[in-house]
Design a protein around this motif. Sequence first.
Motif, short mmCIF file in Angstrom:
data_model
loop_
_atom_site.label_atom_id
_atom_site.label_comp_id
_atom_site.label_asym_id
_atom_site.label_seq_id
_atom_site.Cartn_x
_atom_site.Cartn_y
_atom_site.Cartn_z
N PRO A 11 34.22 32.05 40.82
CA PRO A 11 34.89 32.14 42.26
C PRO A 11 36.13 33.48 42.06
N ASN A 12 36.57 33.95 43.06
CA ASN A 12 37.45 35.04 42.77
C ASN A 12 38.76 34.93 42.23
N ASN A 13 39.01 33.50 42.42
CA ASN A 13 40.52 33.13 42.18
C ASN A 13 40.40 33.04 40.28
N ASN A 14 39.32 33.08 39.86
CA ASN A 14 39.01 32.61 38.28
C ASN A 14 38.37 33.93 37.65
N TYR A 15 37.60 34.59 38.48
CA TYR A 15 36.97 35.70 38.04
C TYR A 15 37.21 37.06 38.80
N ARG A 16 37.20 38.25 37.85
CA ARG A 16 37.45 39.36 38.56
C ARG A 16 36.17 40.10 38.77
N ARG A 69 28.52 33.51 43.46
CA ARG A 69 29.89 33.85 44.02
C ARG A 69 30.66 32.25 44.05
#
Length: 304
Positions: free
Chosen positions: A260-265, A256
Amino acid sequence: MPSSTSSFSFPLKIKWGQRIIRPLAICLFFITLYQVLIWGGLIPPSSGINQQQENIIKAENYVYDRQLNPELVLVGSSMAARLDAAAITQNAFNLAMAGISSQTGLEIVAEKPQKPDLVLVEINDTIERGANQDLLSSLYNPFLYSLRLLLPMFRQEYQPVSVFVDWLRGENNPQGTTKEQVNPEIRAQLVENYQTEWNHGLPEDLEQRIRIEAEEIKNTVSQLKELGVEVILFEMPIEETLANTVRQKQVQKLVRDLFPNNNYRWLQPPPEKDWITTDGIHLVVSEAQKYADFLKQQLPEVSI
């Protein structure tokens, strides 16, 4: 006056020529006949007689079938290989392979001229295996690529030994049924072994390999995104007793952090339930179907 040696050379050349040409002609005849029978549908393709060949056949089917152009491709390891891609969406292809990491599937998708709309990528510690370069080199070797594209007989699924073994299996199992058999004692021992090993935490060398391979995945994902392919990451469920081990918690946090969620879905994490597996890690068929249904429920939200 011709010498005695020259008087015998011409018949000898004809004799040796016949010895070479005749076997070659017979061989060419049977090769051509075999290919014609394949085109005519009289020789069925094999599903593979071992894990390695099953992987090759799956990859070759995706690469060399020019009619195959799925909108969704799923890549991953043996954990995701049991998922029925058609249960997720009708025009889908499961390129996850046993003993192989997600990087191999991603590279195969990146090399194929026709791109899907969406790629689902299994992310966990299996990415430390890296891409299978032998398989990739074989699939996209310029000479073999053209040969297998034109003549299916050179693909693994039509290797005569594999076709024959499949035929024998069919003779011994005329109903074509397969039954998943799980030995409770062996399964319990496997789970216990994983628990013992994974409660010691994530080894440094393994963590380093995961970090290195994550960079490879990021590069390929970037290439696909530039070509308009949507890429979404997901986790496969495992049994709760193993999911709560020290190592699995560390792996989950590490991947994770690396993606990271801000770059990868990411898709939603697997629902918390007592997933049933054959060995603590690989879902039984019925559970794999439930998880495929769970993935399908999330697809309308990702708008492929």
